[in-house]
Design a protein around this motif. Structure first.
Motif, PDB file in Angstrom:
ATOM      1  N   SER A 142     -14.455   5.296 -44.766  1.00 50.70           N
ATOM      2  CA  SER A 142     -13.179   5.205 -45.467  1.00 50.70           C
ATOM      3  C   SER A 142     -13.364   4.793 -46.924  1.00 50.70           C
ATOM      4  O   SER A 142     -12.398   4.613 -47.640  1.00 50.70           O
ATOM      5  CB  SER A 142     -12.254   4.213 -44.761  1.00 50.70           C
ATOM      6  OG  SER A 142     -12.854   2.937 -44.737  1.00 50.70           O
ATOM      7  N   ARG A 167     -10.889   9.421 -44.635  1.00 56.87           N
ATOM      8  CA  ARG A 167     -10.293   9.943 -45.869  1.00 56.87           C
ATOM      9  C   ARG A 167     -11.120  11.128 -46.329  1.00 56.87           C
ATOM     10  O   ARG A 167     -12.309  11.199 -46.054  1.00 56.87           O
ATOM     11  CB  ARG A 167     -10.303   8.889 -46.972  1.00 56.87           C
ATOM     12  CG  ARG A 167      -9.336   7.764 -46.742  1.00 56.87           C
ATOM     13  CD  ARG A 167      -9.283   6.880 -47.966  1.00 56.87           C
ATOM     14  NE  ARG A 167      -8.182   5.964 -47.915  1.00 56.87           N
ATOM     15  CZ  ARG A 167      -8.235   4.787 -47.317  1.00 56.87           C
ATOM     16  NH1 ARG A 167      -9.316   4.396 -46.719  1.00 56.87           N
ATOM     17  NH2 ARG A 167      -7.167   4.008 -47.319  1.00 56.87           N
ATOM     18  N   ARG A 191     -10.359  14.806 -43.921  1.00 54.49           N
ATOM     19  CA  ARG A 191      -9.857  13.606 -43.247  1.00 54.49           C
ATOM     20  C   ARG A 191      -9.704  13.876 -41.753  1.00 54.49           C
ATOM     21  O   ARG A 191      -9.186  14.913 -41.351  1.00 54.49           O
ATOM     22  CB  ARG A 191      -8.515  13.220 -43.848  1.00 54.49           C
ATOM     23  CG  ARG A 191      -7.998  11.914 -43.327  1.00 54.49           C
ATOM     24  CD  ARG A 191      -6.677  11.611 -43.937  1.00 54.49           C
ATOM     25  NE  ARG A 191      -5.734  11.642 -42.828  1.00 54.49           N
ATOM     26  CZ  ARG A 191      -4.456  11.839 -42.929  1.00 54.49           C
ATOM     27  NH1 ARG A 191      -3.922  12.064 -44.086  1.00 54.49           N
ATOM     28  NH2 ARG A 191      -3.700  11.836 -41.881  1.00 54.49           N
TER      29      ARG A 191
END
Length: 108
Positions: free
Chosen positions: A5, A24, A58
């Protein structure tokens, strides 16, 4: 399984497969050694050498292994815009708590 992340670099040992979940949108860059990579929702496998990059979506899951009988190093980096958004969120939260993130000083 590791969750990605933020920006991070880690070693992929030659005798193990790393399982990674991308939280992400991220860019993977091979820093040292060669790796193979399998992505969820993709029928292709990827073989990457130092300097090669791959954009990651993601929520996808990766399985990464080192090639060539030696460990490899891979780096995950958030796009610049996302990184700046995260810094802005943390800075605003710190300001609400009375911490001045920019100068390291706090007025009491």
């Amino acid at each position: 399984m590791r969750e990605i992340s933020s920006d991070v670099t880690f070693e992929v040992p030659m005798d193990r497969v790393a399982s990674v979940r991308v939280t992400r949108s991220t860019r993977l860059t091979v820093k040292c050694g060669a790796v193979w990579l399998t992505r969820s929702d993709d029928v292709a496998d990827y073989w990457l050498e130092p300097g090669h990059t791959l954009r990651l979506r993601r929520g996808e899951r990766l399985w990464i292994g080192a090639e060539g009988g030696k460990p490899a190093w891979v780096a995950f980096a958030l796009p610049v815009g996302v990184r700046q958004q995260m810094v802005d969120v943390v800075t605003r939260a710190a300001a609400r708590l009375g911490v001045h993130a920019g100068d390291g000083w706090r007025t009491v």
